[in-house]
Design a protein around this motif. Structure first.
Motif, mmCIF file in Angstrom:
data_model
loop_
_atom_site.group_PDB
_atom_site.id
_atom_site.type_symbol
_atom_site.label_atom_id
_atom_site.label_comp_id
_atom_site.label_asym_id
_atom_site.label_seq_id
_atom_site.Cartn_x
_atom_site.Cartn_y
_atom_site.Cartn_z
ATOM 1 N N ALA A 14 0.834 -1.203 0.000
ATOM 2 C CA ALA A 14 0.000 0.000 0.000
ATOM 3 C C ALA A 14 0.873 1.258 0.000
ATOM 4 O O ALA A 14 0.591 2.230 -0.726
ATOM 5 N N ILE A 15 1.945 1.243 0.794
ATOM 6 C CA ILE A 15 2.862 2.383 0.843
ATOM 7 C C ILE A 15 3.520 2.586 -0.531
ATOM 8 O O ILE A 15 3.677 3.716 -1.001
ATOM 9 N N ALA A 16 3.898 1.482 -1.173
ATOM 10 C CA ALA A 16 4.528 1.563 -2.486
ATOM 11 C C ALA A 16 3.589 2.190 -3.513
ATOM 12 O O ALA A 16 4.003 3.023 -4.329
ATOM 13 N N VAL A 17 2.308 1.802 -3.469
ATOM 14 C CA VAL A 17 1.327 2.370 -4.398
ATOM 15 C C VAL A 17 1.180 3.869 -4.166
ATOM 16 O O VAL A 17 1.147 4.667 -5.115
ATOM 17 N N VAL A 18 1.117 4.262 -2.892
ATOM 18 C CA VAL A 18 1.023 5.687 -2.547
ATOM 19 C C VAL A 18 2.255 6.436 -3.042
ATOM 20 O O VAL A 18 2.154 7.543 -3.599
ATOM 21 N N ALA A 19 3.433 5.837 -2.859
ATOM 22 C CA ALA A 19 4.683 6.477 -3.287
ATOM 23 C C ALA A 19 4.725 6.665 -4.799
ATOM 24 O O ALA A 19 5.150 7.707 -5.300
ATOM 25 N N VAL A 20 4.264 5.648 -5.527
ATOM 26 C CA VAL A 20 4.239 5.743 -6.995
ATOM 27 C C VAL A 20 3.301 6.853 -7.444
ATOM 28 O O VAL A 20 3.644 7.674 -8.308
ATOM 29 N N LEU A 21 2.101 6.897 -6.858
ATOM 30 C CA LEU A 21 1.126 7.927 -7.220
ATOM 31 C C LEU A 21 1.639 9.324 -6.859
ATOM 32 O O LEU A 21 1.455 10.284 -7.626
ATOM 33 N N ALA A 22 2.281 9.433 -5.703
ATOM 34 C CA ALA A 22 2.826 10.726 -5.272
ATOM 35 C C ALA A 22 3.958 11.174 -6.196
ATOM 36 O O ALA A 22 4.065 12.357 -6.538
ATOM 37 N N THR A 23 4.792 10.213 -6.604
ATOM 38 C CA THR A 23 5.892 10.530 -7.520
ATOM 39 C C THR A 23 5.352 11.035 -8.853
ATOM 40 O O THR A 23 5.824 12.054 -9.381
ATOM 41 N N LEU A 24 4.370 10.338 -9.384
ATOM 42 C CA LEU A 24 3.777 10.723 -10.665
ATOM 43 C C LEU A 24 3.098 12.083 -10.563
ATOM 44 O O LEU A 24 3.293 12.960 -11.420
ATOM 45 N N THR A 25 2.309 12.283 -9.508
ATOM 46 C CA THR A 25 1.588 13.552 -9.329
ATOM 47 C C THR A 25 2.557 14.720 -9.197
ATOM 48 O O THR A 25 2.377 15.773 -9.811
ATOM 49 N N THR A 26 3.615 14.524 -8.395
ATOM 50 C CA THR A 26 4.601 15.586 -8.186
ATOM 51 C C THR A 26 5.318 15.931 -9.480
ATOM 52 O O THR A 26 5.539 17.111 -9.791
ATOM 53 N N GLN A 27 5.660 14.908 -10.255
ATOM 54 C CA GLN A 27 6.374 15.179 -11.502
ATOM 55 C C GLN A 27 5.488 15.924 -12.500
ATOM 56 O O GLN A 27 5.931 16.854 -13.164
ATOM 57 N N LEU A 28 4.225 15.517 -12.596
ATOM 58 C CA LEU A 28 3.307 16.192 -13.514
ATOM 59 C C LEU A 28 3.052 17.635 -13.075
ATOM 60 O O LEU A 28 2.916 18.536 -13.912
ATOM 61 N N TYR A 29 3.006 17.857 -11.770
ATOM 62 C CA TYR A 29 2.723 19.199 -11.249
ATOM 63 C C TYR A 29 3.928 20.119 -11.377
ATOM 64 O O TYR A 29 3.794 21.293 -11.765
ATOM 65 N N THR A 30 5.116 19.611 -11.048
ATOM 66 C CA THR A 30 6.326 20.451 -11.056
ATOM 67 C C THR A 30 7.088 20.391 -12.374
ATOM 68 O O THR A 30 7.919 21.258 -12.655
ATOM 69 N N GLY A 31 6.824 19.337 -13.174
ATOM 70 C CA GLY A 31 7.592 19.152 -14.403
ATOM 71 C C GLY A 31 9.007 18.689 -14.140
ATOM 72 O O GLY A 31 9.881 18.794 -14.998
ATOM 73 N N SER A 32 9.267 18.155 -12.948
ATOM 74 C CA SER A 32 10.624 17.763 -12.561
ATOM 75 C C SER A 32 10.661 16.300 -12.123
ATOM 76 O O SER A 32 9.961 15.908 -11.182
ATOM 77 N N MET A 33 11.511 15.503 -12.790
ATOM 78 C CA MET A 33 11.721 14.129 -12.362
ATOM 79 C C MET A 33 12.450 14.091 -11.026
ATOM 80 O O MET A 33 12.275 13.169 -10.235
ATOM 81 N N ILE A 34 13.277 15.091 -10.770
ATOM 82 C CA ILE A 34 14.050 15.142 -9.530
ATOM 83 C C ILE A 34 13.135 15.177 -8.317
ATOM 84 O O ILE A 34 13.246 14.368 -7.394
ATOM 85 N N PHE A 35 12.202 16.136 -8.300
ATOM 86 C CA PHE A 35 11.329 16.284 -7.138
ATOM 87 C C PHE A 35 10.306 15.153 -7.053
ATOM 88 O O PHE A 35 9.895 14.764 -5.954
ATOM 89 N N GLY A 36 9.897 14.613 -8.202
ATOM 90 C CA GLY A 36 8.992 13.471 -8.184
ATOM 91 C C GLY A 36 9.626 12.274 -7.497
ATOM 92 O O GLY A 36 9.033 11.668 -6.587
ATOM 93 N N ALA A 37 10.848 11.926 -7.918
ATOM 94 C CA ALA A 37 11.553 10.789 -7.315
ATOM 95 C C ALA A 37 11.892 11.054 -5.855
ATOM 96 O O ALA A 37 11.846 10.149 -5.019
ATOM 97 N N LEU A 38 12.218 12.310 -5.533
ATOM 98 C CA LEU A 38 12.564 12.668 -4.156
ATOM 99 C C LEU A 38 11.378 12.464 -3.218
ATOM 100 O O LEU A 38 11.517 11.885 -2.133
ATOM 101 N N ILE A 39 10.196 12.894 -3.653
ATOM 102 C CA ILE A 39 8.988 12.715 -2.835
ATOM 103 C C ILE A 39 8.717 11.233 -2.615
ATOM 104 O O ILE A 39 8.401 10.791 -1.500
ATOM 105 N N GLY A 40 8.836 10.439 -3.665
ATOM 106 C CA GLY A 40 8.612 9.005 -3.543
ATOM 107 C C GLY A 40 9.570 8.357 -2.561
ATOM 108 O O GLY A 40 9.161 7.523 -1.728
ATOM 109 N N PHE A 41 10.843 8.733 -2.635
ATOM 110 C CA PHE A 41 11.840 8.150 -1.732
ATOM 111 C C PHE A 41 11.595 8.585 -0.286
ATOM 112 O O PHE A 41 11.769 7.792 0.649
ATOM 113 N N ILE A 42 11.190 9.838 -0.095
ATOM 114 C CA ILE A 42 10.899 10.333 1.259
ATOM 115 C C ILE A 42 9.739 9.562 1.875
ATOM 116 O O ILE A 42 9.758 9.215 3.063
#
Length: 440
Positions: free
Chosen positions: A241-269
């Motif tokens: 469940a945590i992994a699914v949330v992390a994937v969705l958060a990573t995707l949402t962050t990247q689409l919102y910010t346009g940055s793969m860096i911050f998307g991956a960072l949010i997922g790892f956090i």
């Protein structure tokens, strides 16, 4: 000889001779500067200045690698792998083999296409999706060169014809804008239509790769694949469940910010603070991910330095301008040479998006002089830019597939990604691009 031609040929020759791509790019950049009339200090300064251009993508790869390793430790990738292997049923069943093989290839193709247009995450999905599927590919004896061709097809062909996501940027914001700026009177609706015939060349290349070149089984060392996976293969529903949330958060962050860096960072956090990685140290996970992507990151940084030196020599414009002296009044030769020069420039720079502003300045007036129609001019410039994106050692269209397929060290970047994609896409794209220029 032109510095661009010499540098690109040297870079490709060194890479084929198994010289590390980073070393090949650095040596070729030095030669490009010296041949282009720059002194050693000027060349080094240009190279150092350009290095910063690759830092963003390198950091993106590093963080995506860390996120991918964290994802593998969550158990989600193990669960996916087990489900797919379970679909094989009896391992000796040829019917099951073919069914799962096609499902896997079509799924990877759909994801690659979606990453450019539907969910514009570009290559971010590859180091997350592909490594956990290596075990499945091994069970299927699936040739990874075929998977590289499928991924590259999805990454390149879609932005050539679909004006959505990265395709919208390539076709409308870059191609159309530069064509009209340099004297062509084109409208948006003409761009995708003109690029359909060149894209047909990409489709033909994919079909050859699937049904002829790489249809035979290819074996990989199972013990190396297993060693790339986490030792603890237990499935914890909470971690899933945590992994699914992390994937969705990573995707949402990247689409919102346009940055793969911050998307991956949010997922790892999310993984770090959720307790999903409590059985393994966060620092170990991060280091594993960075180590997995280090080579790709250094190639991207070196490629940015190489491109900066090549542009600084001024020989890109000289190469394009010299076409008019060679062509004479031969329209067919004009189309072929414009495409060939585009191939050299894109293979050197590593980006079709960056090639269009360089070549459009000369290509549009030259095409109009030879009497090419608006559609033919669009096809010429668009194809000349796309040529080399598949097949360049420094392109993310080849680096991305390598990043996922070489997670266990059994997929060589040059021989298994660059050469297969060059043969199956650049050659037909050159042919179909030339046909488009002559018939449109």
């Amino acid at each position: 000889m032109n510095a661009v031609v010499i540098a690109v040929c040297l870079m490709l020759g060194l890479s084929l001779a198994r010289v590390n791509v980073v070393i090949a790019l650095t040596i070729s950049a030095l030669v490009a500067g010296l041949v282009g009339g720059m002194d050693l200090q000027h060349t080094v300064d240009a190279f150092n200045t350009g290095l910063g251009g690759g830092a963003q993508i390198a950091l993106s790869y590093a963080l995506l690698g860390a996120f991918a390793v964290a994802l593998s430790h969550s158990g989600l990738t193990t669960l996916i792998s087990r489900k797919v292997i379970g679909a094989l049923g009896g391992e000796q069943s040829r019917t099951n083999y073919n069914r799962v093989r096609w499902i896997l290839l079509l799924s990877i193709l759909a994801m690659a296409v979606s990453s450019q247009n539907l969910l514009p995450i570009h290559i971010a999905f590859i180091p997350i999706l592909i490594p956990p599927l290596l075990h499945v590919m091994s069970k299927l004896s699936l040739d990874r060169r075929l998977v590289a061709c499928v991924l590259t097809f999805g990454l390149v062909t879609t932005y050539m014809i679909l004006p959505v996501g990265f395709g919208g940027i390539f076709l409308n914001d870059i191609l159309l804008a530069n064509l009209n700026t340099n004297g062509l009177d084109a409208v948006r609706s003409q761009i995708p239509q003109a690029m359909l015939l060149p894209a047909l060349g990409m489709i033909c290349g994919l079909l050859v790769a699937v049904f002829i070149s790489y249809r035979k089984p290819r074996e990989y060392k199972e013990e190396l694949i297993l060693s790339a996976e986490p030792e603890d293969e237990s499935i914890n529903p909470r971690n899933i469940a945590i992994a699914v949330v992390a994937v969705l958060a990573t995707l949402t962050t990247q689409l919102y910010t346009g940055s793969m860096i911050f998307g991956a960072l949010i997922g790892f956090i999310i993984f770090s603070f959720s307790g999903a990685l409590k059985h393994v140290a966060d620092q170990d996970v991060f280091n594993q991910g960075v180590r997995m992507m280090a080579n790709i990151g250094f190639i991207m940084i070196s490629a940015a330095g190489f491109a900066a030196v090549v542009k600084e020599t001024g020989d890109v414009s000289t190469l394009v301008s010299s076409l008019s002296d060679i062509i004479g009044d031969n329209k067919a030769l004009a189309a072929f040479l414009m495409l060939l020069v585009g191939l050299f420039i894109t293979m050197g720079i590593g980006s079709s998006f960056s090639t269009i502003p360089i070549i459009a300045t000369i290509y549009v007036p030259l095409a109009l002089t030879f009497g090419f129609s608006v559609a033919a001019t669009i096809a010429l410039v668009g194809t000349a830019a796309a040529l080399g994106d598949a097949g360049s050692p420094a392109s993310d269209s080849t680096l991305g597939p390598t990043a996922g397929l070489n997670a266990d060290g059994q997929h060589d970047h040059i021989r298994d990604s660059v050469i297969p994609t060059f043969i199956h896409y650049n050659i037909p794209l050159l042919v179909f691009g030339w046909i488009a220029a002559m018939v449109l």
